[in-house]
Design a protein around this motif. Sequence first.
Motif, PDB file in Angstrom:
ATOM      1  N   SER A 154       0.843  -1.206   0.000  1.00  0.00           N
ATOM      2  CA  SER A 154       0.000   0.000   0.000  1.00  0.00           C
ATOM      3  C   SER A 154       0.881   1.261   0.000  1.00  0.00           C
ATOM      4  O   SER A 154       2.094   1.172   0.155  1.00  0.00           O
ATOM      5  N   GLY A 172      -0.117  -2.838   4.746  1.00  0.00           N
ATOM      6  CA  GLY A 172      -0.984  -1.666   4.847  1.00  0.00           C
ATOM      7  C   GLY A 172      -0.215  -0.356   4.729  1.00  0.00           C
ATOM      8  O   GLY A 172       1.010  -0.295   4.903  1.00  0.00           O
ATOM      9  N   THR A 173      -0.972   0.693   4.466  1.00  0.00           N
ATOM     10  CA  THR A 173      -0.416   2.032   4.217  1.00  0.00           C
ATOM     11  C   THR A 173       0.554   2.462   5.324  1.00  0.00           C
ATOM     12  O   THR A 173       0.263   2.329   6.512  1.00  0.00           O
ATOM     13  N   GLY A 190      -0.881  -4.461   9.266  1.00  0.00           N
ATOM     14  CA  GLY A 190      -1.779  -3.307   9.391  1.00  0.00           C
ATOM     15  C   GLY A 190      -1.104  -2.000   9.021  1.00  0.00           C
ATOM     16  O   GLY A 190       0.129  -1.862   9.073  1.00  0.00           O
ATOM     17  N   ALA A 191      -1.952  -1.019   8.669  1.00  0.00           N
ATOM     18  CA  ALA A 191      -1.450   0.313   8.320  1.00  0.00           C
ATOM     19  C   ALA A 191      -0.612   0.876   9.475  1.00  0.00           C
ATOM     20  O   ALA A 191      -0.967   0.707  10.639  1.00  0.00           O
ATOM     21  N   VAL A 206      -0.302  -6.148  13.647  1.00  0.00           N
ATOM     22  CA  VAL A 206      -0.422  -4.678  13.680  1.00  0.00           C
ATOM     23  C   VAL A 206       0.454  -4.118  14.790  1.00  0.00           C
ATOM     24  O   VAL A 206       0.852  -4.824  15.706  1.00  0.00           O
ATOM     25  N   ILE A 213      -2.246 -10.390  15.724  1.00  0.00           N
ATOM     26  CA  ILE A 213      -3.516 -10.283  16.464  1.00  0.00           C
ATOM     27  C   ILE A 213      -4.534 -11.302  15.970  1.00  0.00           C
ATOM     28  O   ILE A 213      -5.523 -11.542  16.645  1.00  0.00           O
ATOM     29  N   LYS A 214      -4.290 -11.869  14.783  1.00  0.00           N
ATOM     30  CA  LYS A 214      -5.234 -12.868  14.254  1.00  0.00           C
ATOM     31  C   LYS A 214      -4.450 -13.950  13.524  1.00  0.00           C
ATOM     32  O   LYS A 214      -3.480 -13.643  12.820  1.00  0.00           O
TER      33      LYS A 214
HETATM   34  C1  LIG Z   1      -4.864  -4.626  10.139  1.00  0.00           C
HETATM   35  C2  LIG Z   1      -6.262  -4.548   9.585  1.00  0.00           C
HETATM   36  C3  LIG Z   1      -6.337  -5.392   8.309  1.00  0.00           C
HETATM   37  C4  LIG Z   1      -7.163  -5.171  10.673  1.00  0.00           C
HETATM   38  O1  LIG Z   1      -8.441  -5.308  10.211  1.00  0.00           O
HETATM   39  P1  LIG Z   1      -9.397  -6.354  10.975  1.00  0.00           P
HETATM   40  O2  LIG Z   1      -8.862  -7.745  10.812  1.00  0.00           O
HETATM   41  O3  LIG Z   1     -10.772  -6.075  10.491  1.00  0.00           O
HETATM   42  O4  LIG Z   1      -9.192  -6.009  12.503  1.00  0.00           O
HETATM   43  P2  LIG Z   1     -10.073  -5.100  13.449  1.00  0.00           P
HETATM   44  O5  LIG Z   1     -10.497  -3.839  12.767  1.00  0.00           O
HETATM   45  O6  LIG Z   1     -11.120  -6.001  14.049  1.00  0.00           O
HETATM   46  O7  LIG Z   1      -9.035  -4.686  14.574  1.00  0.00           O
HETATM   47  C5  LIG Z   1      -8.580  -5.582  15.567  1.00  0.00           C
HETATM   48  C6  LIG Z   1      -7.796  -4.787  16.600  1.00  0.00           C
HETATM   49  O8  LIG Z   1      -6.583  -4.306  16.006  1.00  0.00           O
HETATM   50  C7  LIG Z   1      -6.512  -2.878  16.072  1.00  0.00           C
HETATM   51  N1  LIG Z   1      -5.955  -2.403  14.808  1.00  0.00           N
HETATM   52  C8  LIG Z   1      -6.476  -2.579  13.568  1.00  0.00           C
HETATM   53  N2  LIG Z   1      -5.660  -2.068  12.644  1.00  0.00           N
HETATM   54  C9  LIG Z   1      -4.612  -1.556  13.297  1.00  0.00           C
HETATM   55  C10 LIG Z   1      -3.445  -0.891  12.868  1.00  0.00           C
HETATM   56  N3  LIG Z   1      -3.223  -0.694  11.578  1.00  0.00           N
HETATM   57  N4  LIG Z   1      -2.540  -0.516  13.808  1.00  0.00           N
HETATM   58  C11 LIG Z   1      -2.779  -0.747  15.132  1.00  0.00           C
HETATM   59  N5  LIG Z   1      -3.880  -1.377  15.602  1.00  0.00           N
HETATM   60  C12 LIG Z   1      -4.778  -1.774  14.687  1.00  0.00           C
HETATM   61  C13 LIG Z   1      -7.960  -2.416  16.250  1.00  0.00           C
HETATM   62  O9  LIG Z   1      -8.034  -1.154  16.889  1.00  0.00           O
HETATM   63  C14 LIG Z   1      -8.509  -3.540  17.105  1.00  0.00           C
HETATM   64  O10 LIG Z   1      -8.073  -3.336  18.427  1.00  0.00           O
HETATM   65  P3  LIG Z   1      -9.041  -3.664  19.690  1.00  0.00           P
HETATM   66  O11 LIG Z   1      -9.322  -5.149  19.584  1.00  0.00           O
HETATM   67  O12 LIG Z   1      -8.218  -3.287  20.855  1.00  0.00           O
HETATM   68  O13 LIG Z   1     -10.253  -2.849  19.471  1.00  0.00           O
HETATM   69  C15 LIG Z   1      -6.708  -3.110   9.235  1.00  0.00           C
HETATM   70  O14 LIG Z   1      -7.040  -2.350  10.391  1.00  0.00           O
HETATM   71  C16 LIG Z   1      -5.615  -2.362   8.474  1.00  0.00           C
HETATM   72  O15 LIG Z   1      -4.719  -1.704   9.032  1.00  0.00           O
HETATM   73  N6  LIG Z   1      -5.722  -2.472   7.146  1.00  0.00           N
HETATM   74  C17 LIG Z   1      -4.814  -1.826   6.223  1.00  0.00           C
HETATM   75  C18 LIG Z   1      -5.615  -0.940   5.287  1.00  0.00           C
HETATM   76  C19 LIG Z   1      -4.754  -0.267   4.260  1.00  0.00           C
HETATM   77  O16 LIG Z   1      -3.638   0.105   4.511  1.00  0.00           O
HETATM   78  N7  LIG Z   1      -5.304  -0.150   3.055  1.00  0.00           N
HETATM   79  C20 LIG Z   1      -4.574   0.433   1.944  1.00  0.00           C
HETATM   80  C21 LIG Z   1      -5.545   0.802   0.849  1.00  0.00           C
HETATM   81  S1  LIG Z   1      -4.699   1.532  -0.508  1.00  0.00           S
END
Ligand SMILES: CC(C)(COP(=O)(O)OP(=O)(O)OC[C@H]1O[C@@H](n2cnc3c(N)ncnc32)[C@H](O)[C@@H]1OP(=O)(O)O)[C@@H](O)C(=O)NCCC(=O)NCCS
Length: 223
Positions: A154, A172-173, A190-191, A206, A213-214
């Motif tokens: 990203s 992620g970004t 994660g971003a 993340v 975390i998963k």
């Molecule tokens: C990492 C990611 C995939 C997680 O998505 P998910 O599996 O749906 O996970 P959730 O949203 O349920 O988050 C789970 C936990 O992780 C935390 N979390 C999610 N993304 C995070 C990140 N990037 N950094 C730190 N913590 C993060 C959430 O706050 C949550 O914490 P909690 O349980 O204490 O509330 C998503 O948040 C992410 O960062 N995606 C990247 C998006 C991106 O960069 N896209 C580019 C488009 S060009």
Amino acid sequence: MKIQKVVIIGTGGFGREALDVLEAINQVETQYDILGFVTEPGYHEPRELINEKPVLGYFDWLEHHKNEVRAICGVGAPAMRRRLIQQAEQLGVEFFSAVHPRTIQTRWVRMGAGSIITAGCILTNNITIGSHVHLNLDCTVGHDVVIEDFVTVSPGVHVSGNVRLEQGSFIGTGANLIEAITVGQWSVVGAGSVVVKDIPANTTAVGNPAKVIKTHKPGWHLE
Ligand SMILES: CC(C)(COP(=O)(O)OP(=O)(O)OC[C@H]1O[C@@H](n2cnc3c(N)ncnc32)[C@H](O)[C@@H]1OP(=O)(O)O)[C@@H](O)C(=O)NCCC(=O)NCCS
């Protein structure tokens, strides 16, 4: 130079960004006759216009035109991209790669078919990029990095030297990866994460430092 007829698979945001890359290349020197987009039912309808390019049709359109066009896939999600590409390859469609003219790279970068590098990326030397990889805006990729097939990087990610991003991983970004770590296949970073040690396959990690975390079932990308 012979002008190639090309199509973009996928009509979403990154599909349009893939179009941006092809149009930027054409502004330097016309290389592509960009016919339009191919999609699946449920997204855009045939004949709709997306940034002035038509939706040509679905995969049956590709089947009829596979000998006249080459394709690139503008779907950002690695698992869906892999599925669509495999479907197209089974029809005999050939893929091409596109590198935005505002990319800085050395001659020591190898890249497979179907990969897309968008504006502002910098790649140094002895880098291997597989097929159908996306490097989004403003990424840096250091020496000896290996990026395997179907990886999505990203915007604004820094990939340090000797890193390996295994097949289908998604970064992620704004993530930063220190040198010589591996992100396992079909894992998600994660971003904004800072990756300081290997991330196992089929996990989501993340944070700073990035922690898992998963954990997903092997083969989760096929679901
Ligand atoms: C990492 C990611 C995939 C997680 O998505 P998910 O599996 O749906 O996970 P959730 O949203 O349920 O988050 C789970 C936990 O992780 C935390 N979390 C999610 N993304 C995070 C990140 N990037 N950094 C730190 N913590 C993060 C959430 O706050 C949550 O914490 P909690 O349980 O204490 O509330 C998503 O948040 C992410 O960062 N995606 C990247 C998006 C991106 O960069 N896209 C580019 C488009 S060009």
